[in-house]
Design an enzyme around this catalytic site. Structure first.
Site, PDB file in Angstrom:
ATOM      1  N   CYS A 160      10.896  -3.527 -11.676  1.00  0.00           N
ATOM      2  CA  CYS A 160      10.016  -2.494 -12.247  1.00  0.00           C
ATOM      3  C   CYS A 160       9.022  -1.931 -11.235  1.00  0.00           C
ATOM      4  O   CYS A 160       8.384  -0.907 -11.479  1.00  0.00           O
ATOM      5  CB  CYS A 160       9.274  -3.045 -13.461  1.00  0.00           C
ATOM      6  SG  CYS A 160      10.376  -3.447 -14.829  1.00  0.00           S
ATOM      7  N   HIS A 177       3.008   1.823 -14.493  1.00  0.00           N
ATOM      8  CA  HIS A 177       4.330   1.418 -14.990  1.00  0.00           C
ATOM      9  C   HIS A 177       4.215   1.214 -16.498  1.00  0.00           C
ATOM     10  O   HIS A 177       3.232   0.664 -16.989  1.00  0.00           O
ATOM     11  CB  HIS A 177       4.772   0.126 -14.292  1.00  0.00           C
ATOM     12  CG  HIS A 177       5.990  -0.475 -14.920  1.00  0.00           C
ATOM     13  ND1 HIS A 177       7.127   0.258 -15.169  1.00  0.00           N
ATOM     14  CD2 HIS A 177       6.247  -1.732 -15.370  1.00  0.00           C
ATOM     15  CE1 HIS A 177       8.039  -0.520 -15.740  1.00  0.00           C
ATOM     16  NE2 HIS A 177       7.526  -1.726 -15.879  1.00  0.00           N
ATOM     17  N   ASN A 224      10.271   0.626 -21.802  1.00  0.00           N
ATOM     18  CA  ASN A 224      10.161   0.270 -20.379  1.00  0.00           C
ATOM     19  C   ASN A 224      11.446   0.709 -19.662  1.00  0.00           C
ATOM     20  O   ASN A 224      12.503   0.120 -19.876  1.00  0.00           O
ATOM     21  CB  ASN A 224       9.956  -1.245 -20.268  1.00  0.00           C
ATOM     22  CG  ASN A 224       9.801  -1.718 -18.827  1.00  0.00           C
ATOM     23  OD1 ASN A 224      10.061  -0.968 -17.886  1.00  0.00           O
ATOM     24  ND2 ASN A 224       9.386  -2.960 -18.659  1.00  0.00           N
TER      25      ASN A 224
HETATM   26  N1  COA Z   1      10.603  -9.096 -33.472  1.00  0.00           N
HETATM   27  C1  COA Z   1      10.044 -10.047 -34.231  1.00  0.00           C
HETATM   28  N2  COA Z   1       9.647 -11.240 -33.755  1.00  0.00           N
HETATM   29  C2  COA Z   1       9.816 -11.451 -32.440  1.00  0.00           C
HETATM   30  C3  COA Z   1      10.413 -10.515 -31.576  1.00  0.00           C
HETATM   31  C4  COA Z   1      10.808  -9.291 -32.148  1.00  0.00           C
HETATM   32  N3  COA Z   1      11.357  -8.302 -31.417  1.00  0.00           N
HETATM   33  N4  COA Z   1      10.447 -11.023 -30.335  1.00  0.00           N
HETATM   34  C5  COA Z   1       9.919 -12.245 -30.397  1.00  0.00           C
HETATM   35  N5  COA Z   1       9.548 -12.517 -31.680  1.00  0.00           N
HETATM   36  C6  COA Z   1       8.936 -13.729 -32.192  1.00  0.00           C
HETATM   37  C7  COA Z   1       9.275 -14.954 -31.387  1.00  0.00           C
HETATM   38  O1  COA Z   1      10.518 -15.459 -31.797  1.00  0.00           O
HETATM   39  C8  COA Z   1       8.132 -15.864 -31.716  1.00  0.00           C
HETATM   40  O2  COA Z   1       8.362 -16.442 -32.977  1.00  0.00           O
HETATM   41  P1  COA Z   1       7.976 -17.976 -33.276  1.00  0.00           P
HETATM   42  O3  COA Z   1       6.496 -18.035 -33.086  1.00  0.00           O
HETATM   43  O4  COA Z   1       8.446 -18.161 -34.671  1.00  0.00           O
HETATM   44  O5  COA Z   1       8.746 -18.771 -32.246  1.00  0.00           O
HETATM   45  C9  COA Z   1       6.942 -14.920 -31.863  1.00  0.00           C
HETATM   46  O6  COA Z   1       7.512 -13.620 -32.086  1.00  0.00           O
HETATM   47  C10 COA Z   1       6.061 -14.904 -30.641  1.00  0.00           C
HETATM   48  O7  COA Z   1       6.886 -14.754 -29.496  1.00  0.00           O
HETATM   49  P2  COA Z   1       6.294 -14.511 -28.067  1.00  0.00           P
HETATM   50  O8  COA Z   1       7.392 -14.258 -27.082  1.00  0.00           O
HETATM   51  O9  COA Z   1       5.319 -15.612 -27.748  1.00  0.00           O
HETATM   52  O10 COA Z   1       5.513 -13.152 -28.355  1.00  0.00           O
HETATM   53  P3  COA Z   1       4.342 -12.471 -27.584  1.00  0.00           P
HETATM   54  O11 COA Z   1       3.183 -12.314 -28.453  1.00  0.00           O
HETATM   55  O12 COA Z   1       4.141 -13.046 -26.223  1.00  0.00           O
HETATM   56  O13 COA Z   1       4.935 -10.992 -27.376  1.00  0.00           O
HETATM   57  C11 COA Z   1       5.967  -9.703 -25.639  1.00  0.00           C
HETATM   58  C12 COA Z   1       6.131 -10.821 -26.662  1.00  0.00           C
HETATM   59  C13 COA Z   1       7.269  -9.571 -24.885  1.00  0.00           C
HETATM   60  C14 COA Z   1       5.690  -8.399 -26.388  1.00  0.00           C
HETATM   61  C15 COA Z   1       4.786 -10.038 -24.705  1.00  0.00           C
HETATM   62  O14 COA Z   1       4.897 -11.339 -24.222  1.00  0.00           O
HETATM   63  C16 COA Z   1       4.692  -9.102 -23.555  1.00  0.00           C
HETATM   64  O15 COA Z   1       4.419  -7.926 -23.721  1.00  0.00           O
HETATM   65  N6  COA Z   1       4.894  -9.616 -22.310  1.00  0.00           N
HETATM   66  C17 COA Z   1       4.891  -8.794 -21.132  1.00  0.00           C
HETATM   67  C18 COA Z   1       6.275  -8.277 -20.973  1.00  0.00           C
HETATM   68  C19 COA Z   1       6.381  -7.218 -19.957  1.00  0.00           C
HETATM   69  O16 COA Z   1       5.545  -6.365 -19.841  1.00  0.00           O
HETATM   70  N7  COA Z   1       7.501  -7.255 -19.234  1.00  0.00           N
HETATM   71  C20 COA Z   1       7.897  -6.276 -18.326  1.00  0.00           C
HETATM   72  C21 COA Z   1       7.159  -6.394 -17.052  1.00  0.00           C
HETATM   73  S1  COA Z   1       7.909  -5.270 -15.957  1.00  0.00           S
END
Ligand code: COA
Length: 317
Positions: free
Chosen positions: A115, A244, A274
């Site tokens: 990215c 980004h 993204n």
């Molecule tokens: N829909 C519903 N539930 C979802 C889901 C979706 N699309 N994706 C994950 N979940 C659930 C998980 O299974 C988890 O459930 P559980 O608590 O029962 O196990 C819960 O949501 C929390 O998951 P988690 O991965 O800890 O969520 P989060 O609050 O960290 O949010 C992101 C996930 C990806 C949105 C967040 O971590 C994020 O934005 N990270 C940065 C990613 C990024 O920018 N990447 C690119 C960089 S170039």
């Protein structure tokens, strides 16, 4: 002295756009529009048509950048294309774009920095222009990211989209150091110790979302500080933040850090999701097409991605 001036910007998005609900229905995902939009700001994403390649999208973005610069393909002597989703290991996607544009001169190659790819490509192109290795360069970010998603992993497959963006850089003689136009500086970083938190494994994207989030704000903040300091500038000098587009919460945090009102931060993540290396040049194309970013504006770009890689760039339009 020579500076790389951004002469034109372009972007391309595949015709098909899916809302969160449409994506969930099509791929039978256990998710909701509320979950996705509250955590990420994403509402829609574009998806390449079957047979539509990364090079097709990159070439389309380049055509707009050339047209908006009033330039002909015959003046381009370098194509530097950032992608994590090349059409093949070789020939590079950049040489495929070169062929599609009918360019017979110069050189072209791909850059792999996930990215952060566009910032890396901008840094390489700017360095090559300043040293005289080329006079003009198409700097491209192009991705068919939906082709490397695991549709059984709801934590990643809802986050990404396809598209391409490009800028045409031109070598421009300026009076001296104090002359403040074009790419002012680029700042590139990587730390391979964190490679496993965001990677392609077995052909599909794997991400430890929380870990990536944890690194994102602090690393982006330090790259931004570095860019401002290198140019003797203060955060109040920045007119536009073009970040980004991974996640609205990260974008908002960076806007707040810089003390910028929301209308000075270019946001496309709601419509594009993204698009990896394509997201910054797509956002630049968006904000120059509608006249928000204009001549003389100071623009700060920043990105983080797999590697980990991260970086920032400052440019005066
Ligand atoms: N829909 C519903 N539930 C979802 C889901 C979706 N699309 N994706 C994950 N979940 C659930 C998980 O299974 C988890 O459930 P559980 O608590 O029962 O196990 C819960 O949501 C929390 O998951 P988690 O991965 O800890 O969520 P989060 O609050 O960290 O949010 C992101 C996930 C990806 C949105 C967040 O971590 C994020 O934005 N990270 C940065 C990613 C990024 O920018 N990447 C690119 C960089 S170039």
């Amino acid at each position: 002295m020579i500076r790389s001036v951004i002469a034109g910007t372009g972007g391309y998005l595949p015709a098909r756009s899916l809302s969160n609900d449409e994506l969930a229905a099509e791929y039978n995902l256990d998710t909701s529009d509320a979950w996705i939009s509250e955590r990420t700001g994403i509402r829609r994403r574009h998806m390449a048509a079957p047979g539509e390649t990364t090079a097709d999208m990159g070439a389309a973005a380049c055509r707009e950048a050339l047209a908006r610069a009033g330039a002909d393909a015959s003046e381009v002597d370098a194509i530097i294309l950032a992608t994590a989703t090349p059409d093949s290991a070789f020939p590079s996607t950049a040489t495929r774009v070169q062929e599609k544009l009918g360019i017979r001169q110069g050189f072209s190659f791909d850059i792999s920095a996930a990215c952060t790819g566009f910032i890396y490509a901008l840094g390489v192109a700017d360095s090559m222009i300043r040293t005289g290795a080329c006079r003009s360069a198409l700097v491209v970010g192009a991705e068919a990211f939906t082709r490397i998603l695991d549709w059984s992993d709801r934590g990643t497959c809802v986050l990404f989209g396809d598209g391409a963006g490009a800028v045409l850089l031109r070598a421009t003689e300026v009076a001296g150091e104090g002359t403040d136009s074009g790419i002012l500086s680029t700042h590139l970083h990587s730390d391979g110790r964190h490679g496993d938190i965001l990677q392609v494994e077995g052909g599909l994207v794997r991400m430890a979302g929380r870990e990536v989030f944890r690194h994102a704000v602090s690393k982006l903040a330090s790259a931004v500080d570095e860019a401002l300091k290198a140019n003797g500038l203060d955060q109040t000098d920045v007119q536009w933040l073009v970040p980004h587009q991974a996640n609205a919460r990260i974008i908002d945090a960076m806007g707040r850090k810089l003390g910028l009102p929301p209308e000075r931060v270019v946001v496309t993540v709601d419509r594009h999701a993204n698009t990896s290396a394509a997201s910054i040049p797509l956002a630049l194309a968006d904000a120059t097409r509608d006249g928000r970013i204009g001549a003389g504006d100071l623009v700060l770009m920043e990105a983080i991605g797999g590697g980990l890689t991260w970086g920032a760039a400052l440019a005066r339009f």
